[in-house]
Design a protein around this motif. Structure first.
Motif, PDB file in Angstrom:
ATOM      1  N   ALA A  67     -33.381   2.453 -22.444  1.00 36.53           N
ATOM      2  CA  ALA A  67     -33.628   3.899 -22.453  1.00 36.53           C
ATOM      3  C   ALA A  67     -35.056   4.225 -22.000  1.00 36.53           C
ATOM      4  O   ALA A  67     -35.273   5.174 -21.259  1.00 36.53           O
ATOM      5  CB  ALA A  67     -33.377   4.470 -23.841  1.00 36.53           C
ATOM      6  N   HIS A  68     -36.027   3.437 -22.449  1.00 40.59           N
ATOM      7  CA  HIS A  68     -37.427   3.682 -22.086  1.00 40.59           C
ATOM      8  C   HIS A  68     -37.902   2.755 -20.964  1.00 40.59           C
ATOM      9  O   HIS A  68     -39.057   2.807 -20.575  1.00 40.59           O
ATOM     10  CB  HIS A  68     -38.329   3.507 -23.309  1.00 40.59           C
ATOM     11  N   VAL A  69     -37.014   1.922 -20.462  1.00 40.98           N
ATOM     12  CA  VAL A  69     -37.283   0.972 -19.389  1.00 40.98           C
ATOM     13  C   VAL A  69     -38.558   0.173 -19.700  1.00 40.98           C
ATOM     14  O   VAL A  69     -39.588   0.316 -19.054  1.00 40.98           O
ATOM     15  CB  VAL A  69     -37.379   1.655 -18.004  1.00 40.98           C
ATOM     16  N   SER A  70     -38.422  -0.665 -20.740  1.00 39.31           N
ATOM     17  CA  SER A  70     -39.536  -1.526 -21.113  1.00 39.31           C
ATOM     18  C   SER A  70     -39.010  -2.877 -21.587  1.00 39.31           C
ATOM     19  O   SER A  70     -37.850  -2.999 -21.985  1.00 39.31           O
ATOM     20  CB  SER A  70     -40.387  -0.868 -22.198  1.00 39.31           C
ATOM     21  N   TRP A  71     -39.894  -3.859 -21.505  1.00 40.86           N
ATOM     22  CA  TRP A  71     -39.575  -5.224 -21.913  1.00 40.86           C
ATOM     23  C   TRP A  71     -40.692  -5.698 -22.828  1.00 40.86           C
ATOM     24  O   TRP A  71     -41.868  -5.431 -22.565  1.00 40.86           O
ATOM     25  CB  TRP A  71     -39.513  -6.152 -20.697  1.00 40.86           C
ATOM     26  N   ILE A  72     -40.337  -6.410 -23.884  1.00 37.04           N
ATOM     27  CA  ILE A  72     -41.343  -6.998 -24.765  1.00 37.04           C
ATOM     28  C   ILE A  72     -41.304  -8.504 -24.580  1.00 37.04           C
ATOM     29  O   ILE A  72     -40.236  -9.118 -24.602  1.00 37.04           O
ATOM     30  CB  ILE A  72     -41.112  -6.610 -26.235  1.00 37.04           C
TER      31      ILE A  72
END
Length: 168
Positions: A67-72
């Protein structure tokens, strides 16, 4: 930004054939075979803070937020890992997930964020979480509290996709 002073134990960097095995995924990404890793691994491009040269590192995706287009991702070699230090110097970079490149900006997470992330990761991947703790020399008794404690010692980075579609 949170700098962690030190980890209880910094794992030894691989040498010889183990180094080759650890770097093999980079060759696969470069050869256009990044899709074989699915969404589990990503290729991080970063700029050497001293040399200024382009560097690449393959990292496991700890969490992906579509949804927020992020990767951890996590630094298994602690805050002294070259890629981690390079991102501190230049947080705007490019990642490759599968065969798709994305411009991203690195956000360095707090130890409390790390505790939450590690607890969630341990629920989804208990064996891998336990191996990570053992590899890093962190106390990991397999309990949620143990994984939270471990997560406070592991540097986590969130890579947020840039809204500007142009690559840096």
């Amino acid at each position: 930004m949170s700098h962690r002073q030190s980890t209880p134990h910094r794992p030894q960097l691989p040498t010889g054939w183990r180094r080759f095995g650890a770097r093999l995924p980079i060759l696969l990404f470069r050869g256009g075979l990044g899709r074989v890793f699915g969404k589990r691994l990503l290729l991080l491009h970063h700029t050497g803070r001293v040399s200024g040269l382009d560097r690449c590192t393959v990292l496991e995706v700890v969490e992906h937020d579509a949804a927020h287009v992020s990767w951890i991702v996590a630094s298994g070699f602690g805050p002294m890992a070259d890629w981690y230090r390079n991102l501190h110097a230049k947080p705007k970079t490019v990642i490759q997930v599968g065969n798709r490149h994305r411009a991203v900006t690195a956000q360095f997470l707090t130890p409390d964020d790390g505790a939450e992330i590690m607890a969630g990761y341990a629920q989804r991947h208990p064996r891998t979480a336990q191996r990570l703790c053992t590899f890093m020399g962190l106390p990991g008794d397999g309990s949620e509290a143990g994984f939270r404690d471990a997560g406070r010692s592991i540097p986590f980075v969130r890579l947020d996709a840039d809204t500007d579609p142009r690559l840096p």
